[in-house]
Design a protein around this motif. Structure first.
Motif, mmCIF file in Angstrom:
data_model
loop_
_atom_site.group_PDB
_atom_site.id
_atom_site.type_symbol
_atom_site.label_atom_id
_atom_site.label_comp_id
_atom_site.label_asym_id
_atom_site.label_seq_id
_atom_site.Cartn_x
_atom_site.Cartn_y
_atom_site.Cartn_z
ATOM 1 N N TYR A 111 -7.545 12.214 12.474
ATOM 2 C CA TYR A 111 -8.186 12.994 13.539
ATOM 3 C C TYR A 111 -7.576 14.377 13.749
ATOM 4 C CZ TYR A 111 -11.000 8.926 14.087
ATOM 5 O OH TYR A 111 -11.880 7.924 13.824
ATOM 6 N N PRO A 112 -6.217 14.487 13.792
ATOM 7 C CA PRO A 112 -5.674 15.852 13.826
ATOM 8 C C PRO A 112 -6.149 16.661 12.628
ATOM 9 C CG PRO A 112 -3.948 14.257 14.283
ATOM 10 C CD PRO A 112 -5.169 13.480 13.917
ATOM 11 N N GLU A 144 -2.463 6.526 7.464
ATOM 12 C CA GLU A 144 -2.230 6.143 8.849
ATOM 13 C C GLU A 144 -3.500 6.605 9.531
ATOM 14 O OE1 GLU A 144 0.765 6.898 12.641
ATOM 15 O OE2 GLU A 144 0.186 8.525 11.350
ATOM 16 N N GLU A 145 -4.343 5.650 9.865
ATOM 17 C CA GLU A 145 -5.732 5.993 10.140
ATOM 18 C C GLU A 145 -5.879 7.083 11.197
ATOM 19 O OE1 GLU A 145 -7.749 2.342 10.843
ATOM 20 O OE2 GLU A 145 -7.175 1.542 8.886
ATOM 21 N N GLY A 146 -5.024 6.997 12.218
ATOM 22 C CA GLY A 146 -5.135 7.969 13.305
ATOM 23 C C GLY A 146 -4.923 9.407 12.855
ATOM 24 N N SER A 147 -4.113 9.588 11.814
ATOM 25 C CA SER A 147 -3.792 10.959 11.420
ATOM 26 C C SER A 147 -4.994 11.687 10.814
ATOM 27 C CB SER A 147 -2.613 10.983 10.451
ATOM 28 O OG SER A 147 -2.982 10.318 9.275
ATOM 29 N N GLN A 164 -3.160 4.238 1.521
ATOM 30 C CA GLN A 164 -3.189 3.807 2.917
ATOM 31 C C GLN A 164 -3.012 5.017 3.818
ATOM 32 O OE1 GLN A 164 -3.294 0.732 4.387
ATOM 33 N NE2 GLN A 164 -2.605 1.318 6.443
ATOM 34 N N ARG A 221 0.835 -1.207 0.000
ATOM 35 C CA ARG A 221 0.000 0.000 0.000
ATOM 36 C C ARG A 221 0.867 1.253 0.000
ATOM 37 N NH1 ARG A 221 -3.687 -2.845 4.263
ATOM 38 N NH2 ARG A 221 -5.411 -3.486 2.935
ATOM 39 N N ARG A 260 -1.423 15.875 18.828
ATOM 40 C CA ARG A 260 -1.443 16.647 17.574
ATOM 41 C C ARG A 260 -2.818 17.234 17.316
ATOM 42 N NH1 ARG A 260 1.169 12.721 13.433
ATOM 43 N NH2 ARG A 260 -0.379 13.646 12.050
ATOM 44 N N SER A 261 -3.839 16.440 17.642
ATOM 45 C CA SER A 261 -5.194 16.954 17.448
ATOM 46 C C SER A 261 -5.446 18.172 18.322
ATOM 47 C CB SER A 261 -6.229 15.878 17.801
ATOM 48 O OG SER A 261 -5.962 14.717 17.081
ATOM 49 N N HIS A 303 -13.069 4.115 16.581
ATOM 50 C CA HIS A 303 -12.365 3.765 15.355
ATOM 51 C C HIS A 303 -11.626 2.439 15.529
ATOM 52 C CE1 HIS A 303 -10.195 5.272 11.597
ATOM 53 N NE2 HIS A 303 -9.605 4.098 11.876
ATOM 54 N N ALA A 309 -12.049 6.843 6.700
ATOM 55 C CA ALA A 309 -10.857 6.054 6.408
ATOM 56 C C ALA A 309 -11.187 4.910 5.450
ATOM 57 C CB ALA A 309 -10.267 5.505 7.708
ATOM 58 N N GLU A 310 -12.271 4.206 5.758
ATOM 59 C CA GLU A 310 -12.687 3.090 4.913
ATOM 60 C C GLU A 310 -12.985 3.539 3.495
ATOM 61 O OE1 GLU A 310 -11.684 0.137 6.541
ATOM 62 O OE2 GLU A 310 -13.487 -0.630 5.545
ATOM 63 N N GLY A 317 -15.333 9.130 11.516
ATOM 64 C CA GLY A 317 -13.920 8.967 11.201
ATOM 65 C C GLY A 317 -13.592 7.638 10.531
ATOM 66 N N TYR A 318 -14.092 6.566 11.126
ATOM 67 C CA TYR A 318 -13.776 5.245 10.591
ATOM 68 C C TYR A 318 -14.290 5.096 9.171
ATOM 69 C CZ TYR A 318 -13.753 0.146 10.180
ATOM 70 O OH TYR A 318 -13.547 -1.140 9.756
ATOM 71 N N GLN A 346 -9.948 4.300 1.487
ATOM 72 C CA GLN A 346 -9.244 3.079 1.132
ATOM 73 C C GLN A 346 -9.958 2.334 0.005
ATOM 74 O OE1 GLN A 346 -7.918 1.578 4.849
ATOM 75 N NE2 GLN A 346 -7.482 -0.416 3.926
ATOM 76 N N ARG A 378 -2.556 -0.106 12.790
ATOM 77 C CA ARG A 378 -3.037 0.701 11.673
ATOM 78 C C ARG A 378 -3.426 2.109 12.107
ATOM 79 N NH1 ARG A 378 -6.814 -2.492 7.476
ATOM 80 N NH2 ARG A 378 -6.935 -0.367 6.667
ATOM 81 N N PHE A 379 -3.835 2.223 13.359
ATOM 82 C CA PHE A 379 -4.257 3.549 13.819
ATOM 83 C C PHE A 379 -3.070 4.469 14.062
ATOM 84 C CE2 PHE A 379 -5.836 6.752 16.728
ATOM 85 C CZ PHE A 379 -7.044 7.081 16.130
ATOM 86 N N MET A 430 -11.745 8.127 18.829
ATOM 87 C CA MET A 430 -10.615 7.280 18.445
ATOM 88 C C MET A 430 -10.838 5.832 18.886
ATOM 89 S SD MET A 430 -7.417 9.794 19.247
ATOM 90 C CE MET A 430 -6.780 10.895 17.993
ATOM 91 N N LEU A 460 -1.087 11.238 18.493
ATOM 92 C CA LEU A 460 -2.175 11.754 17.653
ATOM 93 C C LEU A 460 -3.117 12.652 18.445
ATOM 94 C CD1 LEU A 460 -2.805 8.541 15.569
ATOM 95 C CD2 LEU A 460 -2.068 10.769 14.689
ATOM 96 N N LEU A 480 -14.009 -0.532 15.851
ATOM 97 C CA LEU A 480 -14.613 -0.913 14.569
ATOM 98 C C LEU A 480 -13.623 -1.668 13.700
ATOM 99 C CD1 LEU A 480 -16.733 2.250 13.718
ATOM 100 C CD2 LEU A 480 -17.559 -0.007 14.390
ATOM 101 N N ARG A 481 -12.373 -1.177 13.709
ATOM 102 C CA ARG A 481 -11.341 -1.821 12.907
ATOM 103 C C ARG A 481 -11.103 -3.239 13.431
ATOM 104 N NH1 ARG A 481 -10.228 -1.050 8.254
ATOM 105 N NH2 ARG A 481 -9.757 1.154 8.477
#
Lengths: 109, 913
Positions: free
Chosen positions: A50-51, A45-48, A43, A3, B66-67, B31, A31-32, A27-28, A35, B56-57, B28, B63, B34-35
């Motif tokens: 949120y910022p 980085e899923e967490g990013s 790909q 990816r 940063r948020s 998320h 991301a989905e 959010g999820y 993708q 993956r998160f 979060m 994070l 769910l994943r």
């Protein structure tokens, strides 16, 4: 499972476009969608996400509201605002200009 | 506008950050859940799916940070953290903190107070239109009424008119009476009279200054165009506030002074206090009324009644040189015409010669005319220097304390850096801590400044002579003092911080609190202590000098007996007596006789002057004496018992008797020894003749007695000024202000008996003041006393601060050397030896400070020579005393840590690290 990282600076564009297409997403789901829409190539980085979403909230491009998921859990749903739509147009045209330029460079080579 | 709504959103987020943080976390977590669910559905085990989801998160903590930083408030939260941390660090060492805070507060508070006073007296411009264009003729140093020909500072009313008309350089000019009239008057229909200070001014006064009335109107030229028929008054804002309770209807009120009723036509604006600093009149009255206002100076049409200061506003474009030339030209023309009308001096042609020599300088009046400025400028300047020194010491102290503290934290800082704290982050934190300290101290200083200022004013102007100067705090000065001390705190908070963060970490970590010689490492701190000691010495010697001056002055031989004498002041002019009133001699005689008859009265007598009230001077003409020396003689008119009241011995001849009270023939006078010595050097002065002023009066008076010399106006006047002569009270009719009584027994009873007796004779005669002669003497020293008090206060404060500095530094050094001392003691060093070791360091510092301080003190002492009495600035007693005190106190401050060091348990010390 090879990816690619998403190109820098395009995360906003992707989020904006995704929201424009699907309306309300949490959010999820964002991301989905990214993708899937990229056939699993891009790909995040899923967490990013949120910022990025927090910054977009501040900029006023999106608004957020709490709702309930299909699995009956609380989730925050994001939605484009008018200024978000304008931003999407701006980012799209920027992107196309850059892509066009890159394409031209590659073709002449 | 976009940024505004964005800012609004940021603010909302700041307000709800706790909730937002929780929401972010929930989001979060959802998320990841769910994943995980998705991965499980794809066939992974729960644990594995969870791990995959987390990978993956990404790093959730980062994070989240940063948020949150997207909200843009990280700096604020960091700041709050630092402040809390700083406050906690301050509380950990409460002693140091308290000292630093006290230094800051006193530094800022005292400085602002002193500077505000100096500003009020010396620096502030008059609150009038364009004060820089105002100039006064002459230097306005003298005040009073003179008939000297062609004076360049005091002018007669008709002369003012001519100068105003003939000059071509002033757009407008005005004159004010050189003295204020202190009168008693009645406000409206009130039956009680009250004191008020009247300033006589020309009709153009307010217009020349560019001052408009706050209520009603100011004077115009019409209020001053003919003598005696313009009973109008402008009152000051403060008087309107005090006496009329800000009555908006003030313009319908009247004031009765003596027999004249004045209508109030205006109220001056709040900021306008007059043109003389420290002499704020309550009421302005046109000069045309000068005959009506007690004490009835008059002289409105008299060319030889020179009593006015003239000032003017330069026309645009006119330079001061052009103006001086023009005014002098006009001056010469006017006085050339007046030459024949003036009385001639001792020799014919003197007046013409005087006029040829005379020059009128123009003096800037931007800051007003000021007696107190002249009188106290030396003191104020020295006080300013003193306070500046204290500020320096306070700054040095803060610097020292911060240095010691942050050096002690070297290791802590190194540890934090090793754990990954950024250098800037640490610098920022140290800066914040210094700021917290500085701001807290600064706030205390700012809060205390008004109180100190009021205290100072009360100290400087003691007694009944409250000087109305406006010493509202000057914001600029407050900011200045605040800025100076706070930047010291920041600077010295930062210097070690920068040094500490530049450390090679491993070195600092290994070093610990080990055996390195702390002394070698703090040259800056030592230099600070040395300079503190030196500055303290300067201040201590200064205060010793001023204290000795006071003692010298108080013990000086005044020539009279100060105990058991009461002084009563009356105001005859306000009670309706005219200057030549025939009732005056009757009043005086009756008061003297009836009071003398009271029980407990030893002697009672009127006099025109007693000690410390100024003087009436003039030259006398003595046959056979070189009268060109023109020695000023102080004249006093006294009753026959005056010498008994004051305890002044009669050295030769006789006192006044009934034969001196007759109106005819040659009148007898009594002279002081000093006068006898200077003016009648050969033979006995008894029976010799002299006269006032010029030769033609030469036979007027005959010397009948000689008295001992006395101080006349101040305790520090030199012997040459004791040329005094006394004239008998009778039969003249003149105002006499002083009634002096020598008593035995209880002064309070005597005082009320005497007052009752006076009021029984004239119910309306105001007794304006009662005091003892001793009080008068003490009051006359108030200026010196204030200097001594303030200097002692600041001197002791300086010593105190320096001791704290030494104590702090030595405690810190000893603390750093605990380990080394432990080793020494383990190896057999005696406690006494350890003490000596520490004390030797202190001794070196103090000795160095004193060695620097002594020459500085001697040099600086020259500045105060004029304020000392019978004392050299190099007075060995003061120098030695101050040095000894400073030495003792600083050694004591150093002994405590030395003693502590000698009590170190070797085992504890060695385990200490």
């Amino acid at each position: 499972m090879n990816r690619d990282e998403i190109p820098p600076g395009t995360l906003y564009l992707l989020i904006l476009k995704t929201l424009a297409r699907f309306g309300e997403l949490h959010g999820y789901e964002i991301a989905e969608s990214i993708q899937q829409a990229s056939d699993d190539v891009l790909q995040v980085e899923e967490g990013s996400l949120y910022p990025a979403l927090q910054r977009m909230l501040i900029k006023g491009w999106v608004t957020a509201e709490w709702g309930v998921t299909a699995g009956n859990r609380r989730a925050r749903y994001y939605q484009l605002t008018a200024s978000g739509r304008k931003q999407l147009e701006r980012e799209l045209s920027d992107f196309e200009r850059v892509m066009g330029a890159i394409a031209r460079v590659i073709q002449t080579a | 506008m976009e940024w505004l709504t964005e800012l609004w959103r940021r603010m909302t987020m700041l307000a709800h950050r706790r909730q937002l943080r929780a929401e972010l976390e929930e989001e979060m977590r959802l998320h990841i859940d769910l994943r995980q669910q998705q991965q499980q559905e794809r066939g992974l085990l729960a644990d594995e799916a969870r791990i995959r989801a987390r990978v993956r998160f990404g790093n959730m903590t980062v994070l989240k940070e940063r948020s949150q930083s997207a909200w843009g408030w990280t700096w604020l939260e960091g700041l709050v953290q630092d402040i809390v941390y700083g406050a906690r660090a301050m509380l950990r060492s409460p002693g140091i903190t308290a000292m630093a805070l006290l230094s800051l507060a006193l530094g800022i508070g005292a400085n602002t107070a002193i500077f505000s006073l100096i500003d009020a007296i010396m620096l502030r411009s008059l609150p009038v239109r364009d004060p820089g264009r105002l100039f006064i003729l002459g230097d306005a140093k003298d005040s009073g009424i003179s008939d000297e020909f062609a004076r360049n500072d005091l002018y007669a009313q008709p002369v003012y008119r001519q100068i105003r008309k003939q000059n071509q350089v002033f757009s407008e000019s005005a004159a004010i009476f050189s003295m204020t009239n202190d009168v008693y008057g009645y406000v409206g229909g009130r039956s009680e009279h009250e004191p008020m200070q009247v300033q006589l001014v020309t009709g153009t006064y307010f217009e020349t200054l560019g001052v408009r009335a706050m209520l009603g109107r100011v004077f115009s030229e019409r209020d001053d165009d003919s003598e005696g028929n313009h009973p109008v008054a402008v009152v000051s804002y403060s008087w309107w506030n005090r006496r009329l309770g800000r009555d908006p209807d003030a313009l319908s009120q009247t004031i009765r002074i003596d027999k004249t009723v004045y209508s109030i036509v205006g109220v001056a604006p709040r900021e306008f206090f007059g043109t003389k600093v420290g002499d704020a009149p309550d009421i302005w009255i046109p000069l045309s009324m000068s005959q009506a206002v007690p004490p009835h100076w008059g002289g409105y049409k008299d060319n030889t009644a020179e009593s006015l200061y003239i000032f003017g506003r330069l026309k645009p474009g006119v330079t001061i040189e052009q103006a001086t030339t023009n005014i002098n030209l006009v001056f010469q023309q006017i006085f050339l015409q007046l030459l024949p009308t003036f009385p001639e001096g001792p020799h014919a042609g003197d007046n013409a010669a005087t006029l040829r020599r005379q020059h009128v300088p123009l003096t800037p009046m931007a800051k007003g005319i000021s007696d107190i400025r002249r009188e106290s400028s030396d003191s104020l300047r020295i006080l300013m220097a003193v306070v500046a020194l204290v500020l320096l010491i306070a700054c040095a102290n803060i610097a020292n304390l911060l240095l010691a503290r942050s050096t002690a934290r070297t290791r802590e800082l190194a540890v934090r850096q090793a754990l990954g704290a950024g250098r800037l982050r640490i610098l920022r934190q140290l800066l914040t801590e210094s700021l917290v300290l500085a701001m807290a101290g600064g706030a205390m200083g700012v809060a205390s400044a008004p109180y100190l200022s009021r205290l100072l004013l009360r100290m400087v102007f003691t007694g009944p002579n409250i000087v109305p100067v406006d010493v509202s705090l000057n914001t600029g000065l407050l900011l200045f003092a605040f800025g100076v001390t706070v930047s010291t705190a920041i600077l010295f908070g930062m210097v070690p911080a920068i040094r500490a963060t530049r450390l090679r970490l491993t070195g600092a970590l290994k070093d610990g609190r080990g055996s390195s010689s702390g002394a070698a490492k703090s040259p800056l701190a030592k230099a600070l202590v040395v300079s503190q000691v030196a500055l303290s010495l300067v201040l201590l010697v200064g205060s010793a000098l001023f204290l000795r001056t006071i003692v010298n002055l108080y013990n000086v031989d005044s020539g009279f007996q100060k105990d058991n004498v009461l002084l009563f002041h009356t105001d005859e002019s306000s009670a309706g007596y005219k200057p030549d009133d025939a009732r005056l001699p009757v009043l005086h005689r009756e008061v003297q006789e009836r009071v003398n008859a009271l029980p407990g009265i030893v002697a009672a007598s009127y006099s025109s002057w007693t000690f410390g009230e100024g003087s009436w001077n003039g030259t006398v003409f003595v046959q056979g004496f070189d009268n060109d020396k023109s020695i000023d003689v102080k004249h006093n008119i006294v009753g026959k018992d005056y010498f008994a009241v004051m305890g002044i011995p009669l050295v030769a001849g006789r006192g006044f008797g009934p034969e001196d009270s007759t109106a005819s023939g040659i009148r007898g006078v009594i002279v002081s020894q000093q006068m006898a010595k200077t003016m009648f050097p050969a033979g006995s002065p008894i029976g010799r003749h002299y006269g006032l002023g010029s030769q033609k009066n030469a036979g007027e008076f005959q010397v009948i007695g000689v008295t001992g010399d006395v101080k006349f106006d101040s305790l520090d006047e030199p012997a040459e000024e004791h040329t005094i002569d006394y004239y008998p009270l009778d039969p003249g009719a003149q105002y006499l202000r002083d009634f002096d009584v020598r008593y035995s027994g209880d002064p309070d009873t005597i005082s009320s008996e005497v007052q009752k007796t006076i009021h029984a004779i004239d119910r309306n005669l105001p007794i304006t003041r009662v005091e003892t002669l001793d009080e008068r003497l003490t009051d006359s020293l108030s200026g010196q006393r204030v200097m001594a008090q303030l200097c002692s206060f600041f001197g002791l404060l300086a010593v105190f601060l320096s001791s704290i500095g030494i104590y702090g530094l030595m405690s810190y050094l000893v603390g750093r050397r605990t380990n080394e001392i432990g080793v020494r003691m383990a190896l057999g060093a005696e406690p006494a030896h350890v003490r000596r070791l520490v004390m030797r360091e202190i001794l070196v510092l103090v000795a160095a400070g004193i060695a620097i301080g002594v020459p500085v003190t001697v040099e600086g002492g020259r500045l105060v020579t004029s304020l000392l009495y019978d004392l050299k600035p190099t007075d060995p007693f003061s120098l030695f005393g101050a040095t000894a005190l400073l030495f003792a106190v600083t050694m004591l401050a150093g002994y405590l840590p030395a003693h502590r060091a000698s009590r170190v348990e070797p085992a504890v010390a060695l385990r200490c690290e």
